[in-house]
Scaffold this motif. Structure first.
Motif, PDB file in Angstrom:
ATOM      1  N   ARG A 173      -7.241  -5.060   4.521  1.00 20.65           N
ATOM      2  CA  ARG A 173      -7.752  -4.339   5.697  1.00 20.65           C
ATOM      3  C   ARG A 173      -6.609  -3.936   6.620  1.00 20.65           C
ATOM      4  O   ARG A 173      -6.534  -2.794   7.093  1.00 20.65           O
ATOM      5  N   ASP A 174      -5.679  -4.851   6.846  1.00 16.18           N
ATOM      6  CA  ASP A 174      -4.550  -4.548   7.729  1.00 16.18           C
ATOM      7  C   ASP A 174      -3.639  -3.478   7.128  1.00 16.18           C
ATOM      8  O   ASP A 174      -3.122  -2.618   7.853  1.00 16.18           O
ATOM      9  N   LEU A 175      -3.437  -3.514   5.814  1.00 16.94           N
ATOM     10  CA  LEU A 175      -2.647  -2.471   5.161  1.00 16.94           C
ATOM     11  C   LEU A 175      -3.336  -1.109   5.298  1.00 16.94           C
ATOM     12  O   LEU A 175      -2.688  -0.099   5.611  1.00 16.94           O
ATOM     13  N   VAL A 176      -4.644  -1.064   5.079  1.00 17.86           N
ATOM     14  CA  VAL A 176      -5.386   0.193   5.215  1.00 17.86           C
ATOM     15  C   VAL A 176      -5.326   0.690   6.655  1.00 17.86           C
ATOM     16  O   VAL A 176      -5.142   1.888   6.904  1.00 17.86           O
ATOM     17  N   ASN A 177      -5.446  -0.207   7.619  1.00 18.64           N
ATOM     18  CA  ASN A 177      -5.363   0.202   9.022  1.00 18.64           C
ATOM     19  C   ASN A 177      -3.994   0.802   9.338  1.00 18.64           C
ATOM     20  O   ASN A 177      -3.894   1.760  10.104  1.00 18.64           O
ATOM     21  N   ARG A 178      -2.942   0.263   8.733  1.00 16.40           N
ATOM     22  CA  ARG A 178      -1.605   0.821   8.958  1.00 16.40           C
ATOM     23  C   ARG A 178      -1.485   2.201   8.314  1.00 16.40           C
ATOM     24  O   ARG A 178      -0.891   3.119   8.886  1.00 16.40           O
ATOM     25  N   LEU A 235       0.855  -1.178   0.000  1.00 14.16           N
ATOM     26  CA  LEU A 235       0.000   0.000   0.000  1.00 14.16           C
ATOM     27  C   LEU A 235       0.894   1.231   0.000  1.00 14.16           C
ATOM     28  O   LEU A 235       1.877   1.284   0.730  1.00 14.16           O
ATOM     29  N   ALA A 236       0.544   2.218  -0.827  1.00 14.17           N
ATOM     30  CA  ALA A 236       1.219   3.517  -0.825  1.00 14.17           C
ATOM     31  C   ALA A 236       0.229   4.561  -0.333  1.00 14.17           C
ATOM     32  O   ALA A 236      -0.929   4.581  -0.756  1.00 14.17           O
ATOM     33  N   VAL A 237       0.692   5.406   0.576  1.00 14.44           N
ATOM     34  CA  VAL A 237      -0.135   6.477   1.117  1.00 14.44           C
ATOM     35  C   VAL A 237       0.662   7.770   1.013  1.00 14.44           C
ATOM     36  O   VAL A 237       1.887   7.773   1.119  1.00 14.44           O
ATOM     37  N   GLU A 238      -0.067   8.849   0.800  1.00 11.99           N
ATOM     38  CA  GLU A 238       0.570  10.142   0.564  1.00 11.99           C
ATOM     39  C   GLU A 238      -0.153  11.232   1.342  1.00 11.99           C
ATOM     40  O   GLU A 238      -1.381  11.235   1.412  1.00 11.99           O
ATOM     41  N   GLN A 239       0.622  12.134   1.920  1.00  9.33           N
ATOM     42  CA  GLN A 239       0.037  13.341   2.489  1.00  9.33           C
ATOM     43  C   GLN A 239      -0.099  14.339   1.352  1.00  9.33           C
ATOM     44  O   GLN A 239       0.884  14.664   0.696  1.00  9.33           O
ATOM     45  N   ARG A 240      -1.328  14.778   1.105  1.00 11.20           N
ATOM     46  CA  ARG A 240      -1.585  15.701  -0.005  1.00 11.20           C
ATOM     47  C   ARG A 240      -2.204  16.981   0.529  1.00 11.20           C
ATOM     48  O   ARG A 240      -2.941  16.952   1.518  1.00 11.20           O
ATOM     49  N   LEU A 241      -1.915  18.069  -0.151  1.00 11.73           N
ATOM     50  CA  LEU A 241      -2.487  19.360   0.192  1.00 11.73           C
ATOM     51  C   LEU A 241      -3.369  19.818  -0.952  1.00 11.73           C
ATOM     52  O   LEU A 241      -2.923  19.914  -2.099  1.00 11.73           O
TER      53      LEU A 241
END
Length: 148
Positions: A92-97, A60-66
């Protein structure tokens, strides 16, 4: 064996690349290396991998976006779980992280976009607490490459 969710490293690139191809993306391994390296060095991005022992089950890749109109948000920009490991809680576990990462960064909203053709993804996101906000069209324009 227990599932672990940890930040990715460059040692994970081959597994990440292989899983990405299951989504239908055809980047080269070299491109995957370049992109992962950029994300690993970014303060605004994080990539997590789900593993059971030495086997990588998903990422999973997550980004802080403005956003000028709505401020800071965390956005899941990529999520894939191996075809043979779906529906056992890995996603689900990846999203929770990712959710925990967002909270650690002081963000109060987590968003995700899902291709309209990925109906199973829509059901997954709704099942784990996301609410459908809107349907949009994406437009793309090819740009000329800068000469080196």
């Amino acid at each position: 064996m227990t599932l672990s969710i940890n930040p990715a490293s460059m040692q994970d690139v081959t597994a990440i690349h292989s899983l990405t191809s299951q989504l239908g993306y055809h980047a080269s391994l070299e491109q995957s290396k370049q992109w992962l390296e950029q994300m690993l060095h970014s303060q605004n991005h994080c990539v997590f991998v789900a593993k059971r022992g030495d086997k990588t089950l998903g990422w999973l890749a997550v980004e802080q976006r403005l956003f000028l109109e709505s401020g800071f948000k965390a956005e899941i920009t990529g999520l894939v779980v191996s075809d043979d490991e779906r529906r056992i809680g890995v996603g689900r576990d990846l999203v929770n992280r990712a959710r925990a990462w967002a909270v650690e960064h002081g963000l109060t909203e987590l968003v995700v976009r899902s291709n309209i053709s990925r109906e199973h993804s829509h059901l997954f996101y709704q099942r784990i607490g996301f609410h459908h906000q809107k349907t949009a069209h994406q437009y793309q324009m090819e740009l000329p490459r800068e000469e080196e």
